[in-house]
Design a protein around this motif. Sequence first.
Motif, PDB file in Angstrom:
ATOM      1  N   ALA A  10      36.551  42.426  32.604  1.00 24.93           N
ATOM      2  CA  ALA A  10      36.454  42.401  34.069  1.00 24.93           C
ATOM      3  C   ALA A  10      35.010  42.160  34.496  1.00 24.93           C
ATOM      4  O   ALA A  10      34.151  43.017  34.282  1.00 24.93           O
ATOM      5  CB  ALA A  10      36.972  43.706  34.663  1.00 24.93           C
ATOM      6  N   ARG A  11      34.773  40.992  35.090  1.00 19.21           N
ATOM      7  CA  ARG A  11      33.449  40.673  35.628  1.00 19.21           C
ATOM      8  C   ARG A  11      33.438  40.942  37.130  1.00 19.21           C
ATOM      9  O   ARG A  11      34.447  40.769  37.807  1.00 19.21           O
ATOM     10  CB  ARG A  11      33.099  39.201  35.393  1.00 19.21           C
ATOM     11  N   LEU A  12      32.268  41.322  37.650  1.00 19.75           N
ATOM     12  CA  LEU A  12      32.166  41.529  39.097  1.00 19.75           C
ATOM     13  C   LEU A  12      32.117  40.195  39.829  1.00 19.75           C
ATOM     14  O   LEU A  12      32.720  40.019  40.873  1.00 19.75           O
ATOM     15  CB  LEU A  12      30.924  42.353  39.434  1.00 19.75           C
ATOM     16  N   SER A  13      31.401  39.224  39.264  1.00 20.99           N
ATOM     17  CA  SER A  13      31.235  37.930  39.914  1.00 20.99           C
ATOM     18  C   SER A  13      32.527  37.120  39.848  1.00 20.99           C
ATOM     19  O   SER A  13      33.213  37.098  38.824  1.00 20.99           O
ATOM     20  CB  SER A  13      30.110  37.141  39.234  1.00 20.99           C
ATOM     21  N   SER A  14      32.862  36.465  40.956  1.00 19.37           N
ATOM     22  CA  SER A  14      34.012  35.574  41.006  1.00 19.37           C
ATOM     23  C   SER A  14      33.748  34.523  42.073  1.00 19.37           C
ATOM     24  O   SER A  14      33.455  34.868  43.218  1.00 19.37           O
ATOM     25  CB  SER A  14      35.292  36.348  41.330  1.00 19.37           C
ATOM     26  N   VAL A  31      41.344  46.140  39.301  1.00 20.32           N
ATOM     27  CA  VAL A  31      41.198  46.369  37.860  1.00 20.32           C
ATOM     28  C   VAL A  31      41.854  47.683  37.441  1.00 20.32           C
ATOM     29  O   VAL A  31      42.403  47.795  36.332  1.00 20.32           O
ATOM     30  CB  VAL A  31      39.712  46.318  37.438  1.00 20.32           C
ATOM     31  N   VAL A  32      41.853  48.672  38.325  1.00 21.71           N
ATOM     32  CA  VAL A  32      42.537  49.941  38.042  1.00 21.71           C
ATOM     33  C   VAL A  32      44.049  49.732  38.022  1.00 21.71           C
ATOM     34  O   VAL A  32      44.753  50.270  37.158  1.00 21.71           O
ATOM     35  CB  VAL A  32      42.133  51.014  39.066  1.00 21.71           C
ATOM     36  N   ARG A  33      44.547  48.922  38.968  1.00 18.80           N
ATOM     37  CA  ARG A  33      45.979  48.632  38.991  1.00 18.80           C
ATOM     38  C   ARG A  33      46.404  47.913  37.705  1.00 18.80           C
ATOM     39  O   ARG A  33      47.480  48.177  37.154  1.00 18.80           O
ATOM     40  CB  ARG A  33      46.322  47.773  40.212  1.00 18.80           C
ATOM     41  N   VAL A  34      45.576  46.990  37.220  1.00 18.80           N
ATOM     42  CA  VAL A  34      45.874  46.305  35.963  1.00 18.80           C
ATOM     43  C   VAL A  34      45.934  47.314  34.820  1.00 18.80           C
ATOM     44  O   VAL A  34      46.868  47.297  34.002  1.00 18.80           O
ATOM     45  CB  VAL A  34      44.811  45.222  35.662  1.00 18.80           C
ATOM     46  N   ALA A  35      44.956  48.197  34.767  1.00 18.93           N
ATOM     47  CA  ALA A  35      44.917  49.213  33.708  1.00 18.93           C
ATOM     48  C   ALA A  35      46.137  50.121  33.770  1.00 18.93           C
ATOM     49  O   ALA A  35      46.696  50.506  32.727  1.00 18.93           O
ATOM     50  CB  ALA A  35      43.632  50.029  33.811  1.00 18.93           C
ATOM     51  N   GLU A  36      46.568  50.459  34.961  1.00 20.71           N
ATOM     52  CA  GLU A  36      47.754  51.308  35.099  1.00 20.71           C
ATOM     53  C   GLU A  36      48.999  50.608  34.566  1.00 20.71           C
ATOM     54  O   GLU A  36      49.863  51.239  33.942  1.00 20.71           O
ATOM     55  CB  GLU A  36      47.943  51.706  36.558  1.00 20.71           C
ATOM     56  N   ARG A  37      49.109  49.305  34.804  1.00 23.01           N
ATOM     57  CA  ARG A  37      50.235  48.553  34.251  1.00 23.01           C
ATOM     58  C   ARG A  37      50.165  48.553  32.724  1.00 23.01           C
ATOM     59  O   ARG A  37      51.181  48.698  32.045  1.00 23.01           O
ATOM     60  CB  ARG A  37      50.228  47.118  34.785  1.00 23.01           C
ATOM     61  N   ALA A  38      48.952  48.395  32.196  1.00 24.77           N
ATOM     62  CA  ALA A  38      48.783  48.392  30.741  1.00 24.77           C
ATOM     63  C   ALA A  38      49.118  49.762  30.144  1.00 24.77           C
ATOM     64  O   ALA A  38      49.674  49.858  29.040  1.00 24.77           O
ATOM     65  CB  ALA A  38      47.365  47.990  30.372  1.00 24.77           C
ATOM     66  N   LEU A  39      48.806  50.826  30.872  1.00 25.56           N
ATOM     67  CA  LEU A  39      49.113  52.171  30.403  1.00 25.56           C
ATOM     68  C   LEU A  39      50.618  52.429  30.344  1.00 25.56           C
ATOM     69  O   LEU A  39      51.065  53.341  29.647  1.00 25.56           O
ATOM     70  CB  LEU A  39      48.438  53.213  31.312  1.00 25.56           C
ATOM     71  N   CYS A  94      44.732  46.242  16.055  1.00 27.56           N
ATOM     72  CA  CYS A  94      45.225  45.163  16.919  1.00 27.56           C
ATOM     73  C   CYS A  94      44.836  45.433  18.372  1.00 27.56           C
ATOM     74  O   CYS A  94      44.975  46.554  18.862  1.00 27.56           O
ATOM     75  CB  CYS A  94      46.744  45.044  16.815  1.00 27.56           C
ATOM     76  N   VAL A  95      44.348  44.386  19.021  1.00 26.62           N
ATOM     77  CA  VAL A  95      43.901  44.468  20.410  1.00 26.62           C
ATOM     78  C   VAL A  95      44.667  43.441  21.229  1.00 26.62           C
ATOM     79  O   VAL A  95      44.856  42.302  20.782  1.00 26.62           O
ATOM     80  CB  VAL A  95      42.384  44.183  20.504  1.00 26.62           C
ATOM     81  N   VAL A  96      45.124  43.823  22.409  1.00 22.22           N
ATOM     82  CA  VAL A  96      45.720  42.876  23.351  1.00 22.22           C
ATOM     83  C   VAL A  96      44.776  42.717  24.537  1.00 22.22           C
ATOM     84  O   VAL A  96      44.350  43.703  25.149  1.00 22.22           O
ATOM     85  CB  VAL A  96      47.107  43.330  23.834  1.00 22.22           C
ATOM     86  N   ASN A  97      44.445  41.464  24.822  1.00 19.16           N
ATOM     87  CA  ASN A  97      43.560  41.116  25.923  1.00 19.16           C
ATOM     88  C   ASN A  97      44.395  40.884  27.173  1.00 19.16           C
ATOM     89  O   ASN A  97      45.132  39.898  27.270  1.00 19.16           O
ATOM     90  CB  ASN A  97      42.782  39.836  25.541  1.00 19.16           C
ATOM     91  N   VAL A  98      44.304  41.801  28.125  1.00 21.25           N
ATOM     92  CA  VAL A  98      44.989  41.668  29.413  1.00 21.25           C
ATOM     93  C   VAL A  98      43.940  41.331  30.461  1.00 21.25           C
ATOM     94  O   VAL A  98      42.967  42.069  30.637  1.00 21.25           O
ATOM     95  CB  VAL A  98      45.730  42.973  29.783  1.00 21.25           C
ATOM     96  N   GLN A  99      44.125  40.223  31.148  1.00 21.20           N
ATOM     97  CA  GLN A  99      43.136  39.781  32.125  1.00 21.20           C
ATOM     98  C   GLN A  99      43.034  40.771  33.296  1.00 21.20           C
ATOM     99  O   GLN A  99      44.049  41.333  33.741  1.00 21.20           O
ATOM    100  CB  GLN A  99      43.490  38.391  32.654  1.00 21.20           C
ATOM    101  N   GLY A 100      41.824  40.935  33.807  1.00 23.50           N
ATOM    102  CA  GLY A 100      41.582  41.902  34.869  1.00 23.50           C
ATOM    103  C   GLY A 100      42.082  41.500  36.238  1.00 23.50           C
ATOM    104  O   GLY A 100      41.951  42.264  37.199  1.00 23.50           O
ATOM    105  N   ASP A 101      42.662  40.293  36.329  1.00 21.17           N
ATOM    106  CA  ASP A 101      43.208  39.841  37.621  1.00 21.17           C
ATOM    107  C   ASP A 101      44.726  39.654  37.549  1.00 21.17           C
ATOM    108  O   ASP A 101      45.297  38.819  38.225  1.00 21.17           O
ATOM    109  CB  ASP A 101      42.533  38.546  38.075  1.00 21.17           C
ATOM    110  N   ILE A 185      51.125  31.184  28.459  1.00 17.87           N
ATOM    111  CA  ILE A 185      50.817  32.351  29.287  1.00 17.87           C
ATOM    112  C   ILE A 185      49.501  32.939  28.776  1.00 17.87           C
ATOM    113  O   ILE A 185      49.341  33.178  27.581  1.00 17.87           O
ATOM    114  CB  ILE A 185      51.941  33.405  29.194  1.00 17.87           C
ATOM    115  N   GLY A 186      48.569  33.191  29.678  1.00 15.90           N
ATOM    116  CA  GLY A 186      47.211  33.597  29.280  1.00 15.90           C
ATOM    117  C   GLY A 186      47.053  35.058  28.925  1.00 15.90           C
ATOM    118  O   GLY A 186      46.305  35.804  29.580  1.00 15.90           O
ATOM    119  N   ILE A 187      47.750  35.496  27.908  1.00 15.19           N
ATOM    120  CA  ILE A 187      47.574  36.835  27.355  1.00 15.19           C
ATOM    121  C   ILE A 187      47.403  36.654  25.848  1.00 15.19           C
ATOM    122  O   ILE A 187      48.060  35.797  25.244  1.00 15.19           O
ATOM    123  CB  ILE A 187      48.775  37.752  27.677  1.00 15.19           C
ATOM    124  N   TYR A 188      46.503  37.438  25.229  1.00  7.32           N
ATOM    125  CA  TYR A 188      46.189  37.223  23.820  1.00  7.32           C
ATOM    126  C   TYR A 188      46.178  38.545  23.054  1.00  7.32           C
ATOM    127  O   TYR A 188      45.771  39.577  23.586  1.00  7.32           O
ATOM    128  CB  TYR A 188      44.810  36.576  23.669  1.00  7.32           C
TER     129      TYR A 188
END
Length: 255
Positions: A10-14, A31-39, A94-101, A185-188
């Motif tokens: 998660a970058r601040l600049s966009s 970014v918190v909402r994304v994290a909650e979905r991941a949780l 193993c790591v899953v990269n979930v985009q912050g947006d 789909i952009g998830i890795y």
Amino acid sequence: MSNFVVLIPARLSSSRLPNKALADIHGKPMVVRVAERALASKAERVVVATDHADIQTACQVHGIEAVLTAPEHESGTTRLAEAAGILNLAGEDCVVNVQGDEPLIEPELINAVAEQLQQSSAPMATAAHLLTDYTDFTDANCVKVVLNNKNNALYFSRAAIPWPRELMRSGAEVMPADIPVYRHIGIYGYRVQFLHQYADLTPSPLEQAESLEQLRVLWHGYNIAVQITPHAPAAGVDTAADLERVRTNWKEVKK
């Protein structure tokens, strides 16, 4: 399914939506909402990897683990490599990269990518879904992926691939009936050891031409396992209009 960790870059600049990661979605930063979905997935740990103290603080206020990484990373992948080092993750983890947006991401998709990685010998995994719309097929903003018979990626492109020659020659603007077309789909998912290897890989001319960083992996001879999902995920947030769409649909997500 074995344990896995979700890392959220998660970058601040966009450029299109300033301070996007901190945009409010019904009382909490995106970014918190994304994290909650991941949780809500089967991840044993969810961590935000950010370049700015404001994002780290916002996460901590809402009980989300976050680490501060260097600001100059060229991609989210190299940012995650640094985060994995900070967290002392083991090479076989193993790591899953979930985009912050991606505040509407489905936890089941996260699980599916993690499982695909764990069941494969490939060092990296991603996802795709069957494409049925001709306009999307020819849209350069819709990334396509071609697979081999083991569901490993052969190539990713913004072009219409695979190219059914006779059908396209006919001028009929219809999807091919005899060969599947998949949208990426952009998830890795990554094995941590490979995350660190990726950071040392030189960019490829294909990656630079298509502006698709996953082509660096194929260029250097590594496999990417692809999980086929039954439907397209909800779109992420790039613009103010996208943000309003998410805010409007949020109650449906929370049901």
